[in-house]
Design a protein around this motif. Structure first.
Motif, mmCIF file in Angstrom:
data_model
loop_
_atom_site.group_PDB
_atom_site.id
_atom_site.type_symbol
_atom_site.label_atom_id
_atom_site.label_comp_id
_atom_site.label_asym_id
_atom_site.label_seq_id
_atom_site.Cartn_x
_atom_site.Cartn_y
_atom_site.Cartn_z
ATOM 1 N N THR A 81 -0.535 14.766 -4.936
ATOM 2 C CA THR A 81 -1.242 15.389 -3.581
ATOM 3 C C THR A 81 -1.101 14.878 -2.318
ATOM 4 O O THR A 81 -1.083 13.714 -2.256
ATOM 5 N N LYS A 82 -1.162 15.429 -1.360
ATOM 6 C CA LYS A 82 -1.082 14.895 0.100
ATOM 7 C C LYS A 82 -2.348 13.917 0.272
ATOM 8 O O LYS A 82 -2.100 12.875 1.005
ATOM 9 N N THR A 83 -3.439 14.178 -0.315
ATOM 10 C CA THR A 83 -4.765 13.403 -0.109
ATOM 11 C C THR A 83 -4.419 12.093 -0.625
ATOM 12 O O THR A 83 -4.725 11.146 -0.335
ATOM 13 N N GLY A 84 -3.879 12.129 -1.915
ATOM 14 C CA GLY A 84 -3.853 11.012 -2.858
ATOM 15 C C GLY A 84 -2.785 10.059 -2.169
ATOM 16 O O GLY A 84 -2.999 8.672 -1.933
ATOM 17 N N VAL A 85 -1.811 10.533 -1.657
ATOM 18 C CA VAL A 85 -0.662 9.699 -0.849
ATOM 19 C C VAL A 85 -1.145 9.289 0.323
ATOM 20 O O VAL A 85 -1.020 7.754 0.619
ATOM 21 N N GLN A 86 -2.235 9.757 0.932
ATOM 22 C CA GLN A 86 -2.728 9.422 2.363
ATOM 23 C C GLN A 86 -3.785 8.257 1.977
ATOM 24 O O GLN A 86 -3.890 7.280 2.660
ATOM 25 N N GLN A 87 -4.310 8.506 1.135
ATOM 26 C CA GLN A 87 -5.321 7.407 0.491
ATOM 27 C C GLN A 87 -4.659 5.969 0.183
ATOM 28 O O GLN A 87 -5.146 4.683 0.628
ATOM 29 N N ALA A 88 -3.763 6.161 -0.528
ATOM 30 C CA ALA A 88 -2.688 5.050 -0.916
ATOM 31 C C ALA A 88 -2.402 4.259 0.419
ATOM 32 O O ALA A 88 -2.401 3.112 0.568
ATOM 33 N N THR A 91 -4.889 2.522 2.137
ATOM 34 C CA THR A 91 -5.244 1.147 1.657
ATOM 35 C C THR A 91 -4.085 0.203 2.200
ATOM 36 O O THR A 91 -4.395 -1.147 2.547
ATOM 37 N N LEU A 92 -2.906 0.469 2.151
ATOM 38 C CA LEU A 92 -1.633 -0.433 2.692
ATOM 39 C C LEU A 92 -2.023 -0.936 3.996
ATOM 40 O O LEU A 92 -1.738 -2.070 4.390
ATOM 41 N N ILE A 93 -2.335 0.001 4.884
ATOM 42 C CA ILE A 93 -2.821 -0.112 6.198
ATOM 43 C C ILE A 93 -3.868 -1.184 6.544
ATOM 44 O O ILE A 93 -3.721 -1.897 7.176
ATOM 45 N N GLU A 95 -5.232 -3.032 4.347
ATOM 46 C CA GLU A 95 -4.977 -4.471 3.769
ATOM 47 C C GLU A 95 -3.893 -5.269 4.716
ATOM 48 O O GLU A 95 -3.338 -6.309 4.299
ATOM 49 N N GLN A 96 -3.127 -4.708 5.691
ATOM 50 C CA GLN A 96 -2.002 -5.120 6.429
ATOM 51 C C GLN A 96 -0.784 -5.472 5.594
ATOM 52 O O GLN A 96 -0.222 -6.660 5.720
ATOM 53 N N ILE A 97 -0.572 -4.864 4.711
ATOM 54 C CA ILE A 97 0.656 -4.859 3.656
ATOM 55 C C ILE A 97 1.856 -4.670 4.718
ATOM 56 O O ILE A 97 2.003 -3.627 5.031
ATOM 57 N N ASP A 98 2.723 -5.390 4.500
ATOM 58 C CA ASP A 98 4.221 -5.409 4.853
ATOM 59 C C ASP A 98 5.138 -4.670 4.226
ATOM 60 O O ASP A 98 6.151 -3.891 4.516
ATOM 61 N N ALA A 99 5.107 -4.845 2.788
ATOM 62 C CA ALA A 99 6.000 -4.294 2.064
ATOM 63 C C ALA A 99 5.323 -4.035 0.685
ATOM 64 O O ALA A 99 4.287 -4.703 0.050
ATOM 65 N N LEU A 100 6.051 -3.245 -0.196
ATOM 66 C CA LEU A 100 5.529 -2.657 -1.584
ATOM 67 C C LEU A 100 6.646 -2.667 -2.439
ATOM 68 O O LEU A 100 7.592 -2.220 -2.160
ATOM 69 N N ILE A 101 6.592 -3.478 -3.365
ATOM 70 C CA ILE A 101 7.312 -3.474 -4.489
ATOM 71 C C ILE A 101 6.864 -2.635 -5.705
ATOM 72 O O ILE A 101 5.639 -3.015 -6.253
ATOM 73 N N VAL A 102 7.646 -1.733 -6.327
ATOM 74 C CA VAL A 102 7.159 -0.867 -7.324
ATOM 75 C C VAL A 102 7.917 -1.063 -8.532
ATOM 76 O O VAL A 102 9.329 -1.202 -8.445
ATOM 77 N N ILE A 103 7.535 -1.426 -9.728
ATOM 78 C CA ILE A 103 8.204 -1.423 -10.813
ATOM 79 C C ILE A 103 7.690 -0.492 -11.875
ATOM 80 O O ILE A 103 6.945 -0.272 -12.479
ATOM 81 N N ALA A 114 7.477 9.138 -1.552
ATOM 82 C CA ALA A 114 6.247 9.867 -0.954
ATOM 83 C C ALA A 114 5.573 9.048 -0.035
ATOM 84 O O ALA A 114 5.197 9.546 1.177
ATOM 85 N N ILE A 115 5.301 7.882 -0.429
ATOM 86 C CA ILE A 115 4.561 6.984 0.449
ATOM 87 C C ILE A 115 5.345 6.486 1.753
ATOM 88 O O ILE A 115 4.721 6.647 2.817
ATOM 89 N N ALA A 116 6.786 6.215 1.296
ATOM 90 C CA ALA A 116 7.543 5.913 2.635
ATOM 91 C C ALA A 116 7.783 6.892 3.724
ATOM 92 O O ALA A 116 8.295 6.509 4.608
ATOM 93 N N GLU A 117 7.586 8.204 3.274
ATOM 94 C CA GLU A 117 7.768 9.219 4.123
ATOM 95 C C GLU A 117 6.577 9.232 5.292
ATOM 96 O O GLU A 117 6.915 9.562 6.683
ATOM 97 N N GLN A 118 5.507 8.412 5.157
ATOM 98 C CA GLN A 118 4.618 8.235 6.251
ATOM 99 C C GLN A 118 3.943 6.960 6.696
ATOM 100 O O GLN A 118 3.015 6.705 7.263
ATOM 101 N N TRP A 119 4.595 6.222 5.840
ATOM 102 C CA TRP A 119 4.228 4.686 6.021
ATOM 103 C C TRP A 119 5.298 3.787 6.628
ATOM 104 O O TRP A 119 6.645 3.892 6.294
ATOM 105 N N ARG A 120 5.153 2.660 7.390
ATOM 106 C CA ARG A 120 6.294 2.099 8.043
ATOM 107 C C ARG A 120 6.707 0.809 7.571
ATOM 108 O O ARG A 120 7.698 0.110 7.952
ATOM 109 N N GLY A 121 6.004 0.490 6.395
ATOM 110 C CA GLY A 121 6.314 -0.563 5.484
ATOM 111 C C GLY A 121 7.489 -0.690 4.758
ATOM 112 O O GLY A 121 8.132 0.621 4.745
ATOM 113 N N GLN A 122 8.251 -1.590 4.252
ATOM 114 C CA GLN A 122 9.309 -1.878 3.579
ATOM 115 C C GLN A 122 8.936 -1.459 2.066
ATOM 116 O O GLN A 122 7.911 -1.751 1.605
#
Length: 337
Positions: A81-88, A91-93, A95-103, A114-122
């Motif tokens: 959902t759009k709401t879920g993506v925005q909530q995620a 949190t990244l913003i 917590e000042q996260i620069d990059a996200l690794i997903v396994i 979906a997150i990468a479409e709206q977030w500037r981190g790596q």
């Protein structure tokens, strides 16, 4: 002097042996480059609910041999959902996260995109799924261990089948991929492999008659077992229903066994530990030089970078030579002996 990056890591979807080895490698690489490594717990739910904590070397010192995942895993319907993506992203913003690794697998990578479409981190993906169904890599983390686990189980089943000249139908995981079924079936000398590469549900009636004919021929010798390896999500009703059909229509007694989640557990074999370690270190190195929107995989024993959008197209199939060998030589030879 290196910038003090904050790299978050999460495991998503079904667990796979070797995920802990990848987590360990990422934490050690972050320590080497003086980056903060942030663990996100329970998959994307942890991002949405801010369930995070800094990962220190002490936490990963003794996990390379452990199955499962230190960070826990989960499905996350909210991320669709759009709401879920925005909530995620919030949190990244925050917590000042620069990059996200997903396994994880294709669903995990879809969420990452979906997150990468709206977030500037790596964002970097690592292929962690026993199904081996991600494009761009020869093998995924967990596949080799799942194969070994299934082989060990079926070898034991074969002992019992031989002792009673029984017919066994063993259903294996793989979701919509036949990589596990075909590799395990060949390794266990199965008389029949029913997988996505050689069967469609519309052929069930013909396949049922073929199975019955072959089983009758085997039983005439009075000293042969018969093993069918079946990919999950393929035969209507699964292994249990197939056994019922053979009994009801042809009076053939079959024992059905669904290995299920046993294939996901256990200590990862060396191949998965090594692959996970190489990819984990590679992910941090890729982030270090500014790369993003990639999955790291391995082809021909070389680490490769694949666009995340390419990894989820499901064009990867079971090796054609393996399929041909089973259908044209191995199975026919076994049945003629």
């Amino acid at each position: 002097m290196n910038k003090k990056l904050k790299i978050a890591i999460l495991t998503s979807g079904g667990d796979a042996p070797g995920m802990n080895a990848a987590i360990r490698a990422i934490v050690l690489a972050c320590n080497r480059y003086n980056y903060d490594c942030i663990g996100v717990y329970h998959g994307y739910n942890g991002l949405i609910n801010a369930d995070i904590a800094k990962l220190k070397i002490e936490a990963v010192n003794n996990i390379i041999q452990q199955g499962g995942t230190l960070l826990k895993s989960a499905r996350c319907p909210e991320l669709r959902t759009k709401t879920g993506v925005q909530q995620a992203i919030n949190t990244l913003i925050k917590e000042q996260i620069d990059a996200l690794i997903v396994i994880g697998g294709d669903g995990s990578f879809t969420g990452l995109l979906a997150i990468a479409e709206q977030w500037r981190g790596q964002v970097i993906g690592l292929p962690g799924t026993i199904d081996n169904d991600l494009d761009g890599t020869d093998y995924t983390i967990g596949f080799a261990t799942a194969i070994n686990t299934a082989i060990e189980a079926i070898d034991k089943i074969r002992d019992t089948a031989n002792a009673f000249d029984r017919v066994f139908i063993v259903e294996l995981m793989g979701r919509n991929s036949g990589h596990i079924a075909f590799n395990v079936g060949v390794a266990c000398a199965a008389e029949q492999i029913i997988s996505f590469e050689n069967f469609h549900p519309s052929q069930a009636e013909d396949k049922l008659a073929e199975l019955a004919e072959e089983i009758y021929a085997e039983q005439k010798s009075k000293d042969n077992s018969y093993l069918v390896v079946l990919a999950e999500n393929l035969w209507p009703g699964g292994a249990m229903h197939l056994a019922e059909q053979l009994k009801e229509q042809f009076n053939i007694d079959c024992a059905a066994c669904v290995l299920g989640h046993i294939q996901r557990g256990g200590s990862p074999v060396a191949k998965d530990r090594i692959l996970a370690t190489k990819l984990g270190v590679g992910a941090v190195q890729a982030i270090k030089v500014g790369k993003s929107l990639l999955m790291l995989g391995e082809r021909d024993n070389e680490i490769v970078e694949v666009a995340l959008s390419e990894t989820i197209k499901h064009s990867k199939t079971v090796n054609e030579n393996l399929v041909a060998a089973q259908q044209n030589i191995l199975a026919l030879t076994a049945r003629s002996n």
